[in-house]
Design a protein around this motif. Structure first.
Motif, PDB file in Angstrom:
ATOM      1  N   THR A  66     -10.225   0.350   3.147  1.00 48.06           N
ATOM      2  CA  THR A  66      -9.381   1.479   3.796  1.00 48.06           C
ATOM      3  C   THR A  66     -10.144   2.011   4.931  1.00 48.06           C
ATOM      4  O   THR A  66      -9.076   2.431   5.959  1.00 48.06           O
ATOM      5  CB  THR A  66      -9.007   2.626   2.825  1.00 48.06           C
ATOM      6  N   ARG A 112      -2.429   0.560  -2.442  1.00 46.08           N
ATOM      7  CA  ARG A 112      -2.912   1.280  -0.912  1.00 46.08           C
ATOM      8  C   ARG A 112      -3.496   2.578  -1.477  1.00 46.08           C
ATOM      9  O   ARG A 112      -2.774   3.396  -2.418  1.00 46.08           O
ATOM     10  CB  ARG A 112      -1.790   1.634  -0.115  1.00 46.08           C
ATOM     11  N   PRO A 120      -1.252  -2.297   2.652  1.00 49.30           N
ATOM     12  CA  PRO A 120      -1.665  -2.186   1.292  1.00 49.30           C
ATOM     13  C   PRO A 120      -2.583  -3.580   1.214  1.00 49.30           C
ATOM     14  O   PRO A 120      -2.652  -4.523   1.794  1.00 49.30           O
ATOM     15  CB  PRO A 120      -0.645  -2.666   0.488  1.00 49.30           C
TER      16      PRO A 120
END
Length: 475
Positions: free
Chosen positions: A173, A263, A183
């Motif tokens: 991320t 996500r 995601p």
């Protein structure tokens, strides 16, 4: 995930925004409603759980219905108890009252709200690594203790696996070299924990392990979503039905979303960073250096990607007067240690964000052997008058310093290879002069040029020059 290397810096949302998100998560909001509902007539059982006869009223209060309503209400109550939103007054009588932490949710600061949410997160993460309750009941032996061997479940290993998965999700991320907004497919996340880095095509056995891990992660992310850690698209039920027939984790499937997509939310990023810090990882956040000195800024951003370094530097500059900031940056950029070239690169990038008010600071270092080159570049780019031409010695020193910085910051990148090719093409006899440059990184830079240049003849010249530079340094 690396065990000791600093993680990429993350841009956190404002605490007030995160606190609002925490208060609106299904699990914490339910726990808070139950804590406010609890009163003198509320009773708990010997384990602190809400008495069975009160579960229907609790479920109705929370607007829950269906077969799982009582279970969800019971979970919310346990979270409220673990987080200190309610506390037991008399264990024998089973009476409760509102806990001190409840006031933090209603009248506390954003940081206090987030502290409560983090305690809830710990409870949920611990729950997520526990197998289905029915399996636990079946695993009870005659002495009413859990026989973990019969469950084929190692609590510590399972918790470590989930921590590793969450760590990899955090890394995916926040890293600049991967798209952090999209995601992550569940097969890729499972494979990151199971498939060895040096394995080409995964074997059927490895794919089966990935498939099993996906099924575990599917349950775990379903558990983690209500606390606001992730947004999760579960595994397609049809995939689950076929899981016993063939590995469900084909990594090149065109419709990978059928295998689950996850996500991290902004709140989840905040929560995982807090857990990583607690575990001893170095997990910086953009903005932490705004009140530090230029030396701390340049040292830290030397390990950052371009975007994060710029964001951190912009916040640092916002708090300072341009001329004073430029002088401080230039002073911190000096040095002959291994990290000095990257510091000067970051200094140069920081100075590119400073306006014309900084010009006096750059003119002050024109005669500095380490800073004179970058000062001339800065002044020339702004069309300043009276900029003295650099000597050949300064040009070559700056060239070695620049390549050393790029090598340390980016490794053998395509951009560095293009720079190396350009230098060799533009300067005839480059290597005949370069090896004489009195810079600590001269030999390393010339060796790197020998590795990177595609022309064998030029590469050989670079290696010879590197040998001469090392001999000169040794003498």
């Amino acid at each position: 995930m690396p065990d000791s290397a600093p993680l990429p810096p993350v841009r956190l949302h404002h605490e007030a925004e995160l606190a609002r998100a925490a208060l609106s998560t299904p699990l914490l909001s339910r726990a808070a409603r139950l804590a406010r509902w609890a009163g003198p007539d509320t009773r708990v059982d010997a384990g602190g759980g809400l008495a069975e006869e009160q579960l229907p009223a609790a479920a109705e209060l929370l607007g829950l219905s269906g077969d799982d309503a009582a279970a969800y209400a019971s979970e919310a109550w346990r979270v409220a108890l673990d987080a200190g939103l309610v506390e037991i007054v008399d264990e024998e009588a089973g009476t409760v009252r509102a806990g001190e932490e409840l006031n933090q949710l209603t009248g506390g600061s954003p940081a206090e709200v987030l502290a409560v949410w983090l305690s809830v997160l710990e409870t949920v993460v611990a729950d997520a690594s526990v197998p289905d309750l029915d399996d636990l009941v079946d695993g009870l032996d005659e002495g009413a203790e859990i026989d973990f061997s019969s469950l084929d479940w190692d609590p510590e290993a399972e918790a470590a696996f989930l921590d590793g998965v969450l760590g990899n999700l955090y890394l995916l991320t926040v890293s600049e070299d991967v798209p952090g907004d999209g995601p992550v497919p569940l097969p890729a996340l499972a494979a990151s924990m199971i498939v060895p880095d040096d394995m080409g095509e995964p074997t059927n056995d490895v794919l089966e392990q990935v498939s099993d891990a996906m099924m575990r992660l599917d349950d775990q992310f379903r558990t983690l979503e209500p606390v606001g850690l992730v947004e999760y698209q579960p595994v397609d039920e049809a995939v689950m039905a076929d899981a016993d027939e063939e590995p469900a984790a084909s990594l090149d499937d065109t419709d990978v979303s059928r295998y689950g997509m996850v996500r991290l939310t902004p709140l989840g990023v905040y929560g995982l960073r807090a857990r990583l810090l607690e575990a001893g990882f170095e997990a910086p956040a953009v903005g932490e250096l705004a009140d530090k000195g230029a030396d701390a800024l340049l040292d830290a951003t030397a390990r950052f990607g371009q975007a994060a370094a710029r964001a951190e530097t912009e916040q640092w500059l916002d708090r300072r007067e341009p001329l004073a900031a430029a002088r401080e940056l230039l002073a911190a950029a000096r040095g002959v240690d291994a990290g000095a070239p990257v510091r000067r690169l970051r200094c140069q990038q920081a100075l590119s964000l400073v306006g014309a008010e900084a010009e006096p600071a750059l003119r002050e270092v024109l005669d500095d052997p380490e800073l004179g080159g970058l000062a001339r570049v800065w002044l020339s780019e702004r069309g300043a008058a009276g900029v003295p031409a650099p000597s050949e010695e300064l040009v070559f020193w700056l060239t070695i310093d620049t390549v050393a910085a790029q090598l340390a910051a980016e490794g053998n990148s395509e951009e560095l290879q293009a720079l190396v090719e350009g230098l060799a093409a533009q300067h005839s006899g480059f290597f005949a002069t370069a090896w004489r440059v009195e810079h600590p990184a001269t030999a390393d830079v010339l060796e790197a040029m020998g590795r990177l240049h595609p022309d064998k003849r030029v590469a050989k010249e670079a290696r010879k020059a590197a040998f001469k530079a090392r001999s000169q340094q040794a003498g």
